[in-house]
Design a protein around this motif. Sequence first.
Motif, PDB file in Angstrom:
ATOM      1  N   LEU A  78       0.919  -1.177   0.241  1.00 35.35           N
ATOM      2  CA  LEU A  78       0.011   0.116   0.460  1.00 35.35           C
ATOM      3  C   LEU A  78       0.573   1.538   0.431  1.00 35.35           C
ATOM      4  CD1 LEU A  78      -2.832  -1.073   3.059  1.00 35.35           C
ATOM      5  CD2 LEU A  78      -2.856  -0.867   0.067  1.00 35.35           C
ATOM      6  N   ILE A  79       2.014   1.012   0.894  1.00 32.47           N
ATOM      7  CA  ILE A  79       3.119   2.774   0.632  1.00 32.47           C
ATOM      8  C   ILE A  79       3.707   2.392  -0.117  1.00 32.47           C
ATOM      9  CG2 ILE A  79       5.212   2.607   1.497  1.00 32.47           C
ATOM     10  CD1 ILE A  79       4.950   1.870   4.488  1.00 32.47           C
ATOM     11  N   ALA A  80       3.922   1.963  -1.567  1.00 35.11           N
ATOM     12  CA  ALA A  80       4.574   1.575  -2.610  1.00 35.11           C
ATOM     13  C   ALA A  80       3.209   1.900  -3.582  1.00 35.11           C
ATOM     14  CB  ALA A  80       4.531   0.458  -2.948  1.00 35.11           C
ATOM     15  N   GLU A  81       2.484   1.765  -3.563  1.00 36.13           N
ATOM     16  CA  GLU A  81       1.174   2.298  -4.109  1.00 36.13           C
ATOM     17  C   GLU A  81       0.701   4.002  -4.037  1.00 36.13           C
ATOM     18  OE1 GLU A  81      -0.703   0.563  -7.082  1.00 36.13           O
ATOM     19  OE2 GLU A  81       0.484  -0.987  -6.987  1.00 36.13           O
ATOM     20  N   GLY A  82       1.223   4.499  -2.610  1.00 40.17           N
ATOM     21  CA  GLY A  82       1.327   5.684  -2.560  1.00 40.17           C
ATOM     22  C   GLY A  82      -0.005   5.888  -1.633  1.00 40.17           C
ATOM     23  N   LEU A  83      -0.429   4.651  -0.629  1.00 40.22           N
ATOM     24  CA  LEU A  83      -1.918   5.400  -0.383  1.00 40.22           C
ATOM     25  C   LEU A  83      -2.096   4.760   1.101  1.00 40.22           C
ATOM     26  CD1 LEU A  83      -3.597   1.560  -1.982  1.00 40.22           C
ATOM     27  CD2 LEU A  83      -4.658   5.054  -2.606  1.00 40.22           C
ATOM     28  N   LEU A  84      -1.066   4.154   1.641  1.00 35.26           N
ATOM     29  CA  LEU A  84      -0.524   4.665   2.906  1.00 35.26           C
ATOM     30  C   LEU A  84       1.054   5.130   3.093  1.00 35.26           C
ATOM     31  CD1 LEU A  84      -2.028   3.412   5.841  1.00 35.26           C
ATOM     32  CD2 LEU A  84      -0.080   1.585   5.458  1.00 35.26           C
ATOM     33  N   GLU A  85       0.638   6.244   4.339  1.00 37.12           N
ATOM     34  CA  GLU A  85       1.982   7.037   4.772  1.00 37.12           C
ATOM     35  C   GLU A  85       2.893   6.110   5.624  1.00 37.12           C
ATOM     36  OE1 GLU A  85       1.194  10.752   5.474  1.00 37.12           O
ATOM     37  OE2 GLU A  85       0.494  11.339   2.756  1.00 37.12           O
ATOM     38  N   GLY A  86       4.053   6.181   6.158  1.00 36.98           N
ATOM     39  CA  GLY A  86       4.680   6.376   7.408  1.00 36.98           C
ATOM     40  C   GLY A  86       5.497   4.173   7.221  1.00 36.98           C
ATOM     41  N   GLU A  87       5.830   4.178   7.928  1.00 44.39           N
ATOM     42  CA  GLU A  87       6.127   2.212   7.914  1.00 44.39           C
ATOM     43  C   GLU A  87       4.858   1.549   7.861  1.00 44.39           C
ATOM     44  OE1 GLU A  87      10.066   2.331   9.676  1.00 44.39           O
ATOM     45  OE2 GLU A  87      10.575   4.086   9.231  1.00 44.39           O
ATOM     46  N   ALA A  88       5.759   0.347   7.462  1.00 45.09           N
ATOM     47  CA  ALA A  88       4.644  -0.826   7.835  1.00 45.09           C
ATOM     48  C   ALA A  88       4.905  -1.918   9.066  1.00 45.09           C
ATOM     49  CB  ALA A  88       5.479  -1.817   6.327  1.00 45.09           C
ATOM     50  N   ASP A  89       4.487  -1.261  10.384  1.00 42.08           N
ATOM     51  CA  ASP A  89       4.327  -1.596  10.980  1.00 42.08           C
ATOM     52  C   ASP A  89       3.655  -2.847  12.131  1.00 42.08           C
ATOM     53  OD1 ASP A  89       2.060  -0.753  11.341  1.00 42.08           O
ATOM     54  OD2 ASP A  89       2.248   0.520  13.007  1.00 42.08           O
ATOM     55  N   GLY A  90       2.576  -3.580  10.849  1.00 39.61           N
ATOM     56  CA  GLY A  90       2.813  -4.718  11.263  1.00 39.61           C
ATOM     57  C   GLY A  90       0.858  -4.874  11.658  1.00 39.61           C
ATOM     58  N   ASP A  91       0.671  -3.616  11.661  1.00 39.23           N
ATOM     59  CA  ASP A  91      -0.829  -3.474  12.420  1.00 39.23           C
ATOM     60  C   ASP A  91      -1.636  -2.922  11.890  1.00 39.23           C
ATOM     61  OD1 ASP A  91      -2.330  -2.550  14.558  1.00 39.23           O
ATOM     62  OD2 ASP A  91      -1.062  -1.342  15.801  1.00 39.23           O
ATOM     63  N   PHE A  92      -2.681  -3.787  11.430  1.00 43.14           N
ATOM     64  CA  PHE A  92      -4.315  -3.222   9.850  1.00 43.14           C
ATOM     65  C   PHE A  92      -5.043  -2.612  11.323  1.00 43.14           C
ATOM     66  CE2 PHE A  92      -5.765  -5.326   6.472  1.00 43.14           C
ATOM     67  CZ  PHE A  92      -6.950  -4.390   6.506  1.00 43.14           C
ATOM     68  N   GLY A  93      -4.699  -1.453  11.323  1.00 44.19           N
ATOM     69  CA  GLY A  93      -4.906  -0.110  12.242  1.00 44.19           C
ATOM     70  C   GLY A  93      -6.519   0.673  11.168  1.00 44.19           C
ATOM     71  N   ALA A  94      -7.046   1.588  11.365  1.00 43.53           N
ATOM     72  CA  ALA A  94      -7.942   2.039  11.209  1.00 43.53           C
ATOM     73  C   ALA A  94      -7.167   2.847   9.100  1.00 43.53           C
ATOM     74  CB  ALA A  94      -8.376   3.526  11.390  1.00 43.53           C
ATOM     75  N   GLY A  95      -6.116   3.470   9.761  1.00 43.55           N
ATOM     76  CA  GLY A  95      -5.350   3.823   8.403  1.00 43.55           C
ATOM     77  C   GLY A  95      -4.840   3.348   7.368  1.00 43.55           C
ATOM     78  N   THR A  96      -4.480   1.601   8.029  1.00 45.40           N
ATOM     79  CA  THR A  96      -4.444   0.417   6.858  1.00 45.40           C
ATOM     80  C   THR A  96      -5.485  -0.077   6.049  1.00 45.40           C
ATOM     81  OG1 THR A  96      -2.619  -0.090   7.998  1.00 45.40           O
ATOM     82  CG2 THR A  96      -3.548  -2.118   6.747  1.00 45.40           C
ATOM     83  N   GLU A  97      -6.707   0.037   7.081  1.00 44.90           N
ATOM     84  CA  GLU A  97      -7.784   0.331   6.283  1.00 44.90           C
ATOM     85  C   GLU A  97      -9.034   1.083   5.271  1.00 44.90           C
ATOM     86  OE1 GLU A  97     -12.415  -1.695   8.485  1.00 44.90           O
ATOM     87  OE2 GLU A  97     -11.589   0.426   8.270  1.00 44.90           O
ATOM     88  N   ARG A  98      -8.264   1.898   5.819  1.00 43.67           N
ATOM     89  CA  ARG A  98      -8.599   2.920   4.506  1.00 43.67           C
ATOM     90  C   ARG A  98      -8.074   3.005   3.389  1.00 43.67           C
ATOM     91  NH1 ARG A  98      -8.552   6.570   9.397  1.00 43.67           N
ATOM     92  NH2 ARG A  98      -6.312   7.016   9.031  1.00 43.67           N
ATOM     93  N   ALA A  99      -6.892   2.678   3.241  1.00 43.43           N
ATOM     94  CA  ALA A  99      -6.489   2.068   2.205  1.00 43.43           C
ATOM     95  C   ALA A  99      -6.475   1.335   1.483  1.00 43.43           C
ATOM     96  CB  ALA A  99      -4.309   2.175   2.718  1.00 43.43           C
ATOM     97  N   VAL A 100      -6.536   0.000   2.194  1.00 44.03           N
ATOM     98  CA  VAL A 100      -7.230  -0.664   1.114  1.00 44.03           C
ATOM     99  C   VAL A 100      -8.305  -0.997   0.361  1.00 44.03           C
ATOM    100  CG1 VAL A 100      -8.124  -3.158   1.658  1.00 44.03           C
ATOM    101  CG2 VAL A 100      -6.125  -2.785   2.704  1.00 44.03           C
ATOM    102  N   LYS A 101      -9.498  -0.244   1.153  1.00 45.17           N
ATOM    103  CA  LYS A 101     -10.454   0.473   0.634  1.00 45.17           C
ATOM    104  C   LYS A 101     -10.110   1.443  -0.257  1.00 45.17           C
ATOM    105  CE  LYS A 101     -13.896   0.569   4.629  1.00 45.17           C
ATOM    106  NZ  LYS A 101     -14.248   1.157   5.640  1.00 45.17           N
ATOM    107  N   ALA A 102      -9.028   2.019  -0.512  1.00 43.95           N
ATOM    108  CA  ALA A 102      -8.793   3.320  -1.543  1.00 43.95           C
ATOM    109  C   ALA A 102      -8.663   2.472  -2.545  1.00 43.95           C
ATOM    110  CB  ALA A 102      -7.940   4.474  -0.644  1.00 43.95           C
ATOM    111  N   TRP A 103      -7.965   1.778  -2.511  1.00 47.47           N
ATOM    112  CA  TRP A 103      -7.297   0.419  -3.214  1.00 47.47           C
ATOM    113  C   TRP A 103      -8.042  -0.047  -3.968  1.00 47.47           C
ATOM    114  CZ3 TRP A 103      -4.233  -4.358  -3.043  1.00 47.47           C
ATOM    115  CH2 TRP A 103      -3.637  -4.880  -3.846  1.00 47.47           C
TER     116      TRP A 103
END
Length: 310
Positions: A78-103
């Motif tokens: 998701l970070i490589a796709e420009g949909l998520l900022e920051g570093e991959a921490d392995g925690d599927f939080g709200a930010g990751t969920e929003r990025a998945v939905k956008a994807w």
Amino acid sequence: MGRSLPLSVTLRQPAVPVAANGLSGVVTSISPGEVDSGDVVYVVGRTPVRVVESERPFWRDLQKDLEGDDVAVLQELLIAEGLLEGEADGDFGAGTERAVKAWQKAQGLPQTGTLMLGELVGVASLPTVVTLGETITVGSRVGGGEEGVLAPTGEREFVLVVTAEQARLIPAEATVEITFEEQRWTGVIAGSRVDETGSTEFELTAPDGGPVCGQDCGVLPGDEQVTLRSEVVITPRVEGSGVPAAAVRTRADGTAYLVTREGEVDVEVIGSGQGVAIVEGDGIEPGISVLVTGEPAEVPGEDAGTTEGD
């Protein structure tokens, strides 16, 4: 002087299944071959199956409130796709969920925020070349559990396959010069076997026993089988003055010499074949007369030979 045979070496790279198909429906497109992270390898209905670099296979749906290495791999994508900022921490939080939905929205898929098992395939190293299971063909119906994606294991086998007649020309001490693009490697024969067709397969390794491609294996294509240009060196090339082999005489102490007009000249034989010896020695120049048979007093005579430059 030297002798070689231009032949081809085959590089074999076995592939094994790295993921079973996890989706159900009709396969609508396939894209095997060379792939990199995020590339689609096949599509079931409208759902794409993508490859990502991962040491472990995916084993569950990825959704909010999960933690783990598999979540981190998704976040990196998701970070490589420009949909998520920051570093991959392995925690599927709200930010990751929003990025998945956008994807999912960008792909025209339902925005569930969950990535179903089967949508991602982990491959140990990318880019690489992948193949698909026999049942993953356009128009086929899959239900899950079929052999999905196969990737190279990383094992490499270099073999020289020749006919029985060619095999008789290749001595065990022969070397093989293998070329791929700008790379050139030397292989030695580590073993051989005769296959079911009667052809001989010579197994090749580097002179130190390691893989022929050494530290440069990464430049090779990832296909299961690759044909490489090569040259089998039966007699290493040597350069020097050529004289009739019969002209080379040996003293009791084992030293070699030639008889010339000037007398005996010490030489070193650095190669021979087909009645010709390649020698080195002070005063041995192209055109010099040497005695082939007879006594030294007969130089020059009818039996005298001359050297030839190689």
